[in-house]
Structures are given as C-alpha cells and as structure tokens.
Scaffold this motif. Structure first.
Motif, mmCIF file in Angstrom:
data_model
loop_
_atom_site.group_PDB
_atom_site.id
_atom_site.type_symbol
_atom_site.label_atom_id
_atom_site.label_comp_id
_atom_site.label_asym_id
_atom_site.label_seq_id
_atom_site.Cartn_x
_atom_site.Cartn_y
_atom_site.Cartn_z
ATOM 1 N N VAL A 101 3.970 -1.616 11.221
ATOM 2 C CA VAL A 101 2.998 -2.185 11.082
ATOM 3 C C VAL A 101 2.747 -2.111 9.250
ATOM 4 O O VAL A 101 2.890 -0.796 8.217
ATOM 5 N N VAL A 102 2.146 -3.254 9.388
ATOM 6 C CA VAL A 102 1.619 -3.447 7.224
ATOM 7 C C VAL A 102 -0.017 -3.312 7.304
ATOM 8 O O VAL A 102 -0.862 -3.510 8.892
ATOM 9 N N SER A 103 -0.976 -2.294 7.120
ATOM 10 C CA SER A 103 -2.275 -2.605 6.391
ATOM 11 C C SER A 103 -2.816 -2.018 5.802
ATOM 12 O O SER A 103 -1.890 -2.295 4.289
ATOM 13 N N LEU A 104 -4.080 -2.205 5.312
ATOM 14 C CA LEU A 104 -4.659 -1.612 4.328
ATOM 15 C C LEU A 104 -4.714 -0.819 4.178
ATOM 16 O O LEU A 104 -5.034 0.138 4.754
ATOM 17 N N ARG A 105 -4.415 -0.021 2.938
ATOM 18 C CA ARG A 105 -4.561 1.377 3.030
ATOM 19 C C ARG A 105 -5.992 1.617 2.124
ATOM 20 O O ARG A 105 -6.710 1.220 1.494
ATOM 21 N N THR A 106 -6.397 1.817 3.258
ATOM 22 C CA THR A 106 -8.322 2.179 3.511
ATOM 23 C C THR A 106 -8.757 3.220 4.348
ATOM 24 O O THR A 106 -7.852 3.397 5.709
ATOM 25 N N GLY A 107 -10.292 3.564 4.762
ATOM 26 C CA GLY A 107 -10.867 5.067 5.682
ATOM 27 C C GLY A 107 -11.236 3.928 6.669
ATOM 28 O O GLY A 107 -11.908 4.305 7.410
ATOM 29 N N PHE A 108 -11.529 2.146 6.960
ATOM 30 C CA PHE A 108 -12.060 1.990 7.360
ATOM 31 C C PHE A 108 -11.818 1.850 8.578
ATOM 32 O O PHE A 108 -10.798 2.347 9.432
ATOM 33 N N TYR A 109 -12.631 2.330 10.087
ATOM 34 C CA TYR A 109 -12.739 3.012 11.160
ATOM 35 C C TYR A 109 -11.721 2.147 12.128
ATOM 36 O O TYR A 109 -11.004 2.693 12.923
ATOM 37 N N SER A 110 -12.281 0.548 11.709
ATOM 38 C CA SER A 110 -11.068 -0.454 12.597
ATOM 39 C C SER A 110 -9.980 -0.521 12.371
ATOM 40 O O SER A 110 -9.065 -0.545 13.457
ATOM 41 N N ARG A 111 -9.375 -0.142 11.473
ATOM 42 C CA ARG A 111 -8.209 0.029 10.519
ATOM 43 C C ARG A 111 -7.152 1.153 11.783
ATOM 44 O O ARG A 111 -6.689 1.146 12.496
ATOM 45 N N SER A 112 -8.151 2.827 11.830
ATOM 46 C CA SER A 112 -7.500 3.616 12.179
ATOM 47 C C SER A 112 -7.552 3.366 14.261
ATOM 48 O O SER A 112 -6.649 3.554 14.708
ATOM 49 N N ALA A 113 -8.667 2.687 14.235
ATOM 50 C CA ALA A 113 -8.275 2.390 16.322
ATOM 51 C C ALA A 113 -7.304 1.220 17.100
ATOM 52 O O ALA A 113 -7.014 1.562 17.464
ATOM 53 N N VAL A 114 -7.333 0.663 15.775
ATOM 54 C CA VAL A 114 -5.851 -0.396 15.842
ATOM 55 C C VAL A 114 -4.902 0.357 15.882
ATOM 56 O O VAL A 114 -3.746 0.226 16.998
ATOM 57 N N ALA A 115 -4.971 1.293 14.934
ATOM 58 C CA ALA A 115 -3.542 1.991 14.971
ATOM 59 C C ALA A 115 -3.133 2.458 16.298
ATOM 60 O O ALA A 115 -1.759 2.978 16.488
ATOM 61 N N VAL A 116 -4.259 3.364 16.742
ATOM 62 C CA VAL A 116 -4.515 3.793 17.760
ATOM 63 C C VAL A 116 -3.706 3.095 19.502
ATOM 64 O O VAL A 116 -2.591 3.653 19.946
ATOM 65 N N GLY A 117 -4.579 2.247 19.546
ATOM 66 C CA GLY A 117 -4.291 0.946 20.380
ATOM 67 C C GLY A 117 -1.663 1.011 19.942
ATOM 68 O O GLY A 117 -1.796 0.529 21.072
ATOM 69 N N ILE A 118 -1.673 0.857 19.022
ATOM 70 C CA ILE A 118 -0.442 0.535 19.027
ATOM 71 C C ILE A 118 0.699 0.865 18.863
ATOM 72 O O ILE A 118 1.514 0.928 19.784
ATOM 73 N N GLU A 119 -0.205 2.885 18.441
ATOM 74 C CA GLU A 119 1.064 3.662 18.521
ATOM 75 C C GLU A 119 1.147 3.778 20.413
ATOM 76 O O GLU A 119 1.766 4.622 20.882
ATOM 77 N N THR A 120 0.604 3.815 20.517
ATOM 78 C CA THR A 120 0.129 4.664 22.242
ATOM 79 C C THR A 120 0.584 3.714 23.226
ATOM 80 O O THR A 120 1.713 4.086 23.816
ATOM 81 N N THR A 121 1.346 2.440 22.711
ATOM 82 C CA THR A 121 1.384 1.370 24.034
ATOM 83 C C THR A 121 2.578 1.244 23.195
ATOM 84 O O THR A 121 4.139 1.541 24.019
ATOM 85 N N THR A 172 -0.377 -0.884 2.226
ATOM 86 C CA THR A 172 -0.962 -2.242 0.851
ATOM 87 C C THR A 172 -2.037 -1.437 0.072
ATOM 88 O O THR A 172 -3.302 -1.637 0.476
ATOM 89 N N PRO A 173 -2.212 -1.192 -0.968
ATOM 90 C CA PRO A 173 -3.486 -1.387 -1.774
ATOM 91 C C PRO A 173 -4.484 -2.234 -1.909
ATOM 92 O O PRO A 173 -5.294 -1.983 -1.787
ATOM 93 N N SER A 174 -3.557 -3.580 -2.034
ATOM 94 C CA SER A 174 -4.575 -4.838 -1.598
ATOM 95 C C SER A 174 -4.124 -6.137 -0.831
ATOM 96 O O SER A 174 -3.324 -5.946 -0.337
ATOM 97 N N LEU A 175 -5.041 -7.076 -0.805
ATOM 98 C CA LEU A 175 -4.568 -8.005 -0.057
ATOM 99 C C LEU A 175 -3.426 -8.911 -0.987
ATOM 100 O O LEU A 175 -3.365 -10.177 0.105
ATOM 101 N N ASP A 176 -2.985 -8.839 -1.586
ATOM 102 C CA ASP A 176 -2.038 -9.511 -2.419
ATOM 103 C C ASP A 176 -0.555 -9.840 -1.983
ATOM 104 O O ASP A 176 -0.064 -8.894 -0.896
ATOM 105 N N ALA A 177 -0.459 -11.295 -1.414
ATOM 106 C CA ALA A 177 0.621 -11.924 -1.430
ATOM 107 C C ALA A 177 2.116 -11.209 -1.386
ATOM 108 O O ALA A 177 2.646 -10.429 -0.578
ATOM 109 N N GLY A 178 2.085 -10.733 -2.517
ATOM 110 C CA GLY A 178 2.861 -9.958 -3.478
ATOM 111 C C GLY A 178 3.302 -8.591 -2.886
ATOM 112 O O GLY A 178 4.269 -8.265 -2.104
ATOM 113 N N GLU A 179 2.237 -7.831 -2.382
ATOM 114 C CA GLU A 179 2.110 -6.488 -2.374
ATOM 115 C C GLU A 179 2.169 -6.537 -0.800
ATOM 116 O O GLU A 179 3.070 -6.272 -0.039
#
Length: 342
Positions: free
Chosen positions: A75-95, A108-115
C-alpha cells in the motif's frame, strides 16, 4: 521418539527446533505447516503441539522462496494524519488478513511522481504480489507505468495509468449532492471552500459543485481553496463571514468545515440560522460537534475492502480487467443546515 529438549530461550526458534521437539524431520514439519494431506493425523498433532510450545512462527521469506508466493500486498499512502487514510487502511488490512495476506505499507511525503515511484519500487523489491495506490497520481513516470504493467495495481483516488484498475467514490457526485441539498433548502447560491486542486478528489468535488449550480441556473461564486486542515477552513471562514450574502457553504472536508464554523461563530454568524454548512467525509466528530455537521459520507472502510478484493482477483486472474468500480456517497443531514432566513 519425542524429545523434551528445548532450544536456547534467547534464540528465535526455527523449523529444526520444531522437528527436534516433535521427533520428526524438518521436511515433515514443512509438509505439516503447508497443509500437505500426506501427513498422518498423529504426526500432525505432534508438530502443531511443538509449534505451540516453542512459539514458532514460520519464516515468510522462506515460504515465498519455496512457493513463489509472498502472500503480501503493498500500500502506498500519503504521510498524513487524515482520518480518511487511516479508515481506508483498516479496510485494506482487515480484508487482506482475512484472505491470508500481510500488508506492507510505504508512505510518501508528497504527491510528487518521483516519490510515488520510489515507494512503489520499495514494495516491488519486498516481493509484494500487488499494490494499492492510496494516493492520487497527478502525473506518472515511465517506471510507474512499467511497475503497474508488472504488478497488479488498484488506485482508490480516481487516477490511473494504462494498467491500473480504479476503485473510488464518485467525487463529482459528492459535490453535486452537497450543493443540491443547500439549493433545495432555498438558498440562492452556494459558496465553496475547496481542497487543494492537485488532489483529484478536490477538483472533482469542485466540478460537481459547479455542475449543480449550473443545472439550477445559478452562477458560481468565487471559490476559496484550503489545504484540508481546520486552520485553512478557519481562514476561509474569516473571509466568508464578512460577506452578508453568504448563507450556504459547501466545504470539501469535515476538518475544514470545523474551522469554518469556528470563524463564523467568532464573527457573530450563527449556524445554521445565518449560514448553513455541509462538509464531506462524515468523520466520527461530525456527529458530535455543535451543531452536528451535515456532511456527505464516504464509506472509507468499504473502499479499502473493495480495493483489496479487486487486487486479489487481479492477482489470481492475470489479464482479467474488471471495470472501474464507483462507490456512491451518501448525504447525512444533521443540524448545520436549514432554510435561509427571509
């Protein structure tokens, strides 16, 4: 004959230790743990008892070498504390766990394509069987295109390459639902606090807002752009609260809506009597703030679950490309919206 000797407690037990304790060969231990039906029930019981006694955990890397399967997804996700990201992670990890897979996550620290490319490359080096991209691909690279051709890849932010599959909430519909709700209450127009436009979610919500206003024959007021944070919502609120004709605001996230509401209260504009507010996401706090926030709910856990289901299907059926799956958002009406004063 079963031996009672135990390995050095300071050392992590291995397959040889299990074999020694059970009085069988290492090959028999391997067959038992892989579910080989040739192992006799009595022998299987001895091996499993030794596994339990030693606290042995099978080496996943060795299993991958012998089977060609890592039973891991990335899983590639943005380095952030947004609720949406943690909730999506719950669905991914449980399934994934229910399907017998482990999840390797890289942020990733940003949305840069290189990152994003580097994050995907790290996961590929770890031997994952597929990847969930939980970040929007604003642009792509040759390496990203090659990785998505090599590894099954699911995106959940609406973006895609030629080889990815998409599982996403219809963000244009999010904007349309929120705006229509406020117009149906009788507001002349709806102002908008948008998310950062490099996010596809934000630009799609803005597009839906414009479409709903156009359908109603209303001209779109100037939008204010935030960065998803409550502080940016507060800054937007300090501007909008000073405009008397503002009676309805669609805010692109609940967090920004909280900041907006704080600014309106500080400047003497009450909610919903003076201004109605609709947010997006339906995070847990939305129900318990005062007044409770009307919002467009996104089923984040379901998004993660469906993404993994699509990914596992792609892993098991190479070359099969099911259509993109769009998940419907839902309006949750609470006390932050009402008809405008006459």
């Amino acid at each position: 004959m079963t031996t009672t000797a135990t390995p050095d407690p300071r050392r992590i037990p291995g397959m040889a230790d299990v074999a020694r304790l059970a009085g069988v060969s290492a090959q028999t231990v391997s067959r038992t743990l892989s579910g080989n039906p040739s192992v006799q029930p009595e022998t299987r019981a001895k091996v499993l008892a030794a596994v339990d006694q030693l606290g042995y955990r099978r080496n996943n890397a060795a299993r991958a070498l012998s089977s060609g399967r890592s039973r891991a997804i990335g899983v590639v996700s943005l380095r952030t504390g947004f609720y949406s990201r943690s909730a999506v992670a719950v669905g991914i990890e449980t399934t994934a766990s229910e399907a017998g897979y482990i999840v390797n996550s890289v942020t990733t620290p940003s949305l840069d394509a290189g990152e994003i490319e580097q994050a995907m490359s790290r996961l590929a080096d770890q031997g994952v069987e597929g990847i969930v991209l939980a970040v929007p691909l604003i642009s792509t690279t040759r390496a990203i295109d090659e990785l998505t051709r090599t590894l099954p890849t699911i995106t959940i932010d609406g973006s895609r390459t030629a080889s990815t599959q998409v599982v996403a909430v219809d963000q244009r519909e999010v904007g349309r639902i929120a705006t229509r709700h406020l117009l149906d209450l009788g507001h002349e127009t709806v102002w908008h606090v948008a998310g950062p436009q490099q996010w596809l979610d934000a630009s799609s919500r803005t597009q839906g807002w414009r479409e709903a206003l156009a359908d109603a024959g209303r001209e779109a007021p100037p939008e204010i752009v935030g960065d998803w944070s409550p502080a940016s919502g507060h800054r937007a609120g300090q501007i909008l609260a000073r405009i008397p004709e503002v009676t309805a605001v669609f805010v692109a996230s609940d967090e920004m809506a909280f900041g907006l509401a704080r600014a309106f209260a500080e400047l003497g504009r009450t909610i919903p009597e003076d201004v109605s507010i609709v947010g997006v996401d339906d995070i847990p706090l939305a129900e318990f703030c005062s007044p409770a926030l009307t919002t467009v709910a996104q089923p984040f856990i379901d998004v993660g679950r469906i993404a993994v289901e699509h990914l596992l299907h792609a892993i098991s059926h190479p070359g099969a490309v099911p259509p993109a799956e769009s998940i419907a958002p839902q309006l949750v009406v609470r006390r932050s919206t009402t008809a405008p004063r006459r």
